[in-house]
Motif scaffolding. Structure first.
Motif, short mmCIF file in Angstrom:
data_model
loop_
_atom_site.label_atom_id
_atom_site.label_comp_id
_atom_site.label_asym_id
_atom_site.label_seq_id
_atom_site.Cartn_x
_atom_site.Cartn_y
_atom_site.Cartn_z
N SER A 102 0.85 -1.19 0.00
CA SER A 102 0.00 0.00 0.00
C SER A 102 0.89 1.25 0.00
CB SER A 102 -0.90 0.01 1.23
OG SER A 102 -1.76 -1.12 1.23
N LEU A 103 0.44 2.28 -0.70
CA LEU A 103 1.22 3.50 -0.82
C LEU A 103 0.82 4.52 0.24
CD1 LEU A 103 1.26 4.07 -4.68
CD2 LEU A 103 3.14 3.28 -3.25
N PRO A 104 1.77 5.29 0.77
CA PRO A 104 1.42 6.39 1.68
C PRO A 104 0.62 7.46 0.95
CG PRO A 104 3.78 5.86 1.79
CD PRO A 104 3.22 5.13 0.61
N GLN A 105 -0.17 8.19 1.70
CA GLN A 105 -1.04 9.20 1.08
C GLN A 105 -0.24 10.28 0.37
OE1 GLN A 105 -3.77 10.83 3.92
NE2 GLN A 105 -4.86 8.90 4.24
N GLU A 106 0.94 10.63 0.92
CA GLU A 106 1.71 11.71 0.30
C GLU A 106 2.21 11.31 -1.09
OE1 GLU A 106 4.29 9.66 3.48
OE2 GLU A 106 2.26 10.48 3.28
N VAL A 107 2.44 10.00 -1.31
CA VAL A 107 2.87 9.55 -2.63
C VAL A 107 1.70 9.61 -3.61
CG1 VAL A 107 3.76 7.59 -3.95
CG2 VAL A 107 4.68 8.08 -1.68
N LEU A 108 0.52 9.18 -3.15
CA LEU A 108 -0.65 9.19 -4.02
C LEU A 108 -1.05 10.60 -4.43
CD1 LEU A 108 -2.92 6.50 -2.30
CD2 LEU A 108 -1.81 6.33 -4.53
N MET A 109 -0.86 11.56 -3.51
CA MET A 109 -1.32 12.93 -3.76
C MET A 109 -0.22 13.84 -4.29
SD MET A 109 -3.69 13.34 -0.35
CE MET A 109 -4.39 14.89 -0.88
N SER A 110 0.96 13.28 -4.53
CA SER A 110 2.07 14.10 -5.01
C SER A 110 1.87 14.46 -6.49
CB SER A 110 3.39 13.37 -4.82
OG SER A 110 3.48 12.27 -5.70
N ASP A 111 2.58 15.50 -6.92
CA ASP A 111 2.50 15.95 -8.30
C ASP A 111 3.67 15.44 -9.14
OD1 ASP A 111 0.19 17.38 -7.75
OD2 ASP A 111 1.31 19.18 -7.16
N ASP A 112 4.48 14.53 -8.59
CA ASP A 112 5.61 14.00 -9.32
C ASP A 112 5.12 13.21 -10.53
OD1 ASP A 112 7.22 15.10 -7.41
OD2 ASP A 112 7.47 13.24 -6.27
N GLN A 113 5.82 13.39 -11.64
CA GLN A 113 5.47 12.68 -12.87
C GLN A 113 6.40 11.49 -13.08
OE1 GLN A 113 2.88 13.16 -14.96
NE2 GLN A 113 2.14 14.72 -13.53
N PRO A 114 5.89 10.25 -12.96
CA PRO A 114 6.74 9.08 -13.20
C PRO A 114 7.14 8.97 -14.68
CG PRO A 114 4.68 8.52 -12.08
CD PRO A 114 4.52 9.89 -12.62
N GLU A 115 8.09 8.08 -14.96
CA GLU A 115 8.48 7.84 -16.34
C GLU A 115 7.30 7.31 -17.15
OE1 GLU A 115 13.14 6.72 -16.78
OE2 GLU A 115 11.85 5.18 -15.93
N ASP A 116 7.21 7.75 -18.39
CA ASP A 116 6.13 7.24 -19.24
C ASP A 116 6.57 5.97 -19.96
OD1 ASP A 116 7.89 8.16 -21.12
OD2 ASP A 116 6.58 9.72 -21.93
N SER A 117 5.63 5.34 -20.64
CA SER A 117 5.91 4.06 -21.29
C SER A 117 6.95 4.19 -22.39
CB SER A 117 4.60 3.49 -21.88
OG SER A 117 3.71 3.12 -20.86
N ARG A 118 6.96 5.31 -23.11
CA ARG A 118 7.90 5.47 -24.22
C ARG A 118 9.34 5.47 -23.72
NH1 ARG A 118 6.80 10.15 -28.52
NH2 ARG A 118 4.99 8.76 -28.79
N THR A 119 9.59 6.12 -22.59
CA THR A 119 10.95 6.16 -22.04
C THR A 119 11.40 4.77 -21.62
OG1 THR A 119 10.54 8.42 -21.25
CG2 THR A 119 12.42 7.23 -20.29
N VAL A 120 10.53 4.05 -20.93
CA VAL A 120 10.87 2.70 -20.46
C VAL A 120 11.04 1.76 -21.66
CG1 VAL A 120 10.10 0.75 -19.06
CG2 VAL A 120 9.68 3.08 -18.28
N GLN A 121 10.17 1.89 -22.65
CA GLN A 121 10.26 1.00 -23.81
C GLN A 121 11.57 1.20 -24.57
OE1 GLN A 121 7.95 1.72 -27.32
NE2 GLN A 121 7.40 -0.43 -27.57
N ALA A 122 12.11 2.42 -24.56
CA ALA A 122 13.38 2.66 -25.24
C ALA A 122 14.50 1.82 -24.60
CB ALA A 122 13.72 4.14 -25.19
N ARG A 123 14.52 1.74 -23.27
CA ARG A 123 15.51 0.90 -22.60
C ARG A 123 15.26 -0.57 -22.87
NH1 ARG A 123 14.56 4.56 -18.15
NH2 ARG A 123 13.30 2.96 -17.11
N VAL A 124 13.99 -0.96 -22.86
CA VAL A 124 13.64 -2.35 -23.14
C VAL A 124 14.06 -2.74 -24.56
CG1 VAL A 124 11.68 -3.90 -23.50
CG2 VAL A 124 11.75 -2.45 -21.47
N GLN A 125 13.85 -1.84 -25.51
CA GLN A 125 14.20 -2.12 -26.90
C GLN A 125 15.70 -2.33 -27.07
OE1 GLN A 125 11.63 -2.31 -29.23
NE2 GLN A 125 13.13 -3.14 -30.66
#
Length: 487
Positions: free
Chosen positions: A374-397
């Motif tokens: 389970s995630l803490p509330q501050e993580v759920l309500m934060s405005d941080d933008q995680p990596e998107d699929s395109r960035t991760v897929q580039a490493r996977v590729q």
């Protein structure tokens, strides 16, 4: 899936009017007699008033479906000398006839197009099927909407059927984006490892922590499809009568009440199951512990062989099943973690009994076991933008390309001498893995899977050899051992 050639032979003789079809036809094929007769008469053509015998060769191959109607109708017209039979040999015919003479679409056009291309013939079928069959590079396909169009094609050398274009969308496939998943860095990392090496993955954790959300993002970070893989997927969808999703990896999520036959396929006339519909894509099993143990155990062979052989008294079929398994489950009968106060009403024995619904051999075939807390509330309500699929897929590729250049297959497919050669360990790394094997009581299969996961982690980092850190991370990806009391 292989579209074997069926030759229609028609014999017209004098005698009392009769219409017989032989060659192991099933009900839909036998009913072609009435569809073909009406289609010929409604097309203002002459239906012969004699004794008709239609043979479908080879005689020992069961015939099913309405896709033989067009070929039978043309055979009758040729036998009654309304068409020149010599003009038929350049083509192959596929289509169900309406009573009006119109051609209806049906399953199996794409495998048929592959067979026609190999034999150097042109496939004539319904325009919708022709558009699908045109996906096969080098194939000659034409679409006809009515029986009379086909008759005109065979009688008039200058007449050409309308050109057919494959249904390729200009935009690429659309998948859910990984940036929607906040936190859960360990689970996101495991998803990246799974995509890079095509490893099977199991998430466990309390409800609402994002297990299903994570699993649905896997197709979007997997390596891009090759032309052959895209055709494999399209062929399965064509045979199963599914909507065509060109160049998009399938994502199948059957309910936990699904039967064994629904998963691997079956029926008196074998049909593809979920493992085949997920070919080259993802099979997601939510609420894994709620599936009957006997149902899960039927997946053990397809996970290793990447195909399914279904045997019935009348016939035997082999379907492809090269899928990637992702599963999710709760860590206790109540759904919550063992250290959660809400799980206090369950004894250790009850929790162990709940987990024992999953057999050891089945779990051995899953490379990564990751807890999703389970995630803490501050993580759920934060405005941080995680990596998107395109960035991760580039490493996977990039990691995928390293595997293809080095061994020509995914790390999860390494076996025998190839596994020993590409996953060779130094003395320190070998000693570390031996200690882990002894402490966790892992099988030889689990040992080989640890090597494959370590190789994938090294590929993501760009390392030529497997380092100690890669083995430690691979061991940390087997977190279910703690629940099972082995870690």
């Amino acid at each position: 899936m292989d579209a074997p050639l069926v030759t229609i032979e028609v014999h017209l003789s004098s005698g009392l009017p009769a219409f017989n079809i032989v060659g192991l036809p099933e009900a839909a094929v036998r009913e072609a007699k009435d569809r073909v007769r009406s289609a010929i008469l409604n097309g203002q053509l002459e239906f012969p008033n004699g004794r008709l015998t239609v043979n479908m060769a080879p005689a020992d191959l069961p015939k099913q479906g309405g896709q033989f109607d067009l070929a039978i109708a043309l055979g009758i017209l040729a036998a009654s000398e309304q068409l020149d039979g010599k003009t038929l040999v350049r083509y192959e015919w596929l289509g169900e006839l309406a009573l009006s003479g119109h051609l209806r679409p049906g399953p199996g056009a794409l495998p048929a197009a592959v067979s026609c291309m190999r034999d150097g013939r042109t496939l004539i079928c319904n325009p919708e099927n022709a558009s699908e069959a045109a996906l096969v590079s080098g194939s000659q396909v034409a679409g006809a909407e009515h029986l009379l169009q086909v008759v005109r094609l065979l009688k008039d050398d200058e007449y050409q059927l309308p050109a057919v274009q494959p249904p390729i969308a200009e935009a690429g496939p659309v998948y859910p984006d990984l940036k929607d998943v906040k936190g859960q860095s360990a689970a996101r990392r495991a998803l990246e490892i799974a995509a890079a090496g095509r490893h099977n993955l199991l998430y466990f954790g309390p409800p609402g922590t994002g297990k299903t959300l994570l699993a649905s993002r896997l197709p979007g970070i997997m390596p891009t499809l090759s032309d052959d893989e895209a055709l494999d997927i399209a062929a399965v969808q064509s045979v199963a009568g599914q909507p065509l999703t060109w160049r998009q990896r399938p994502y199948r999520a059957p309910h936990h009440t699904a039967s064994s036959a629904a998963l691997i396929g079956g029926g008196s006339q074998p049909r593809p199951g979920e493992v085949t519909l997920a070919h080259r894509g993802v099979l997601f099993l939510d609420e894994l512990a709620e599936f009957p143990r006997t149902v899960l155990d039927v997946l053990r062979e397809p996970l290793e062989s990447r195909s399914v052989c279904i045997s019935r008294a009348a016939r035997q079929c082999t379907f492809p099943a090269d899928f990637q398994l992702v599963a999710a489950m709760n860590p206790s009968p109540g759904g919550y973690a063992a250290d959660d106060p809400r799980s206090s009403r369950y004894s250790i024995e009850q929790i162990q009994k709940y987990l024992a619904r999953l057999s050891g051999p089945f779990l051995d075939r899953i490379d990564l076991h990751i807890e999703v807390p389970s995630l803490p509330q501050e993580v759920l309500m934060s405005d941080d933008q995680p990596e998107d699929s395109r960035t991760v897929q580039a490493r996977v590729q990039k990691a995928w390309q390293r595997q293809q250049e080095r061994q020509g297959c995914a790390n999860s497919e390494l076996t025998g001498q190839a596994l020993e050669r590409h996953c060779a360990l130094g003395q320190e790394e070998h000693r570390l893995l031996e200690q882990a094997m002894s402490k966790l009581g892992l099988s030889a299969r689990a040992y080989h899977r640890l090597l494959r996961v370590s190789r994938t982690i090294a590929d993501l980092k760009g390392d030529e050899r497997i380092e100690r850190a890669a083995i430690i991370e691979a061991l940390n990806c087997r977190q279910l051992e703690k629940l099972l009391g082995r870690g």
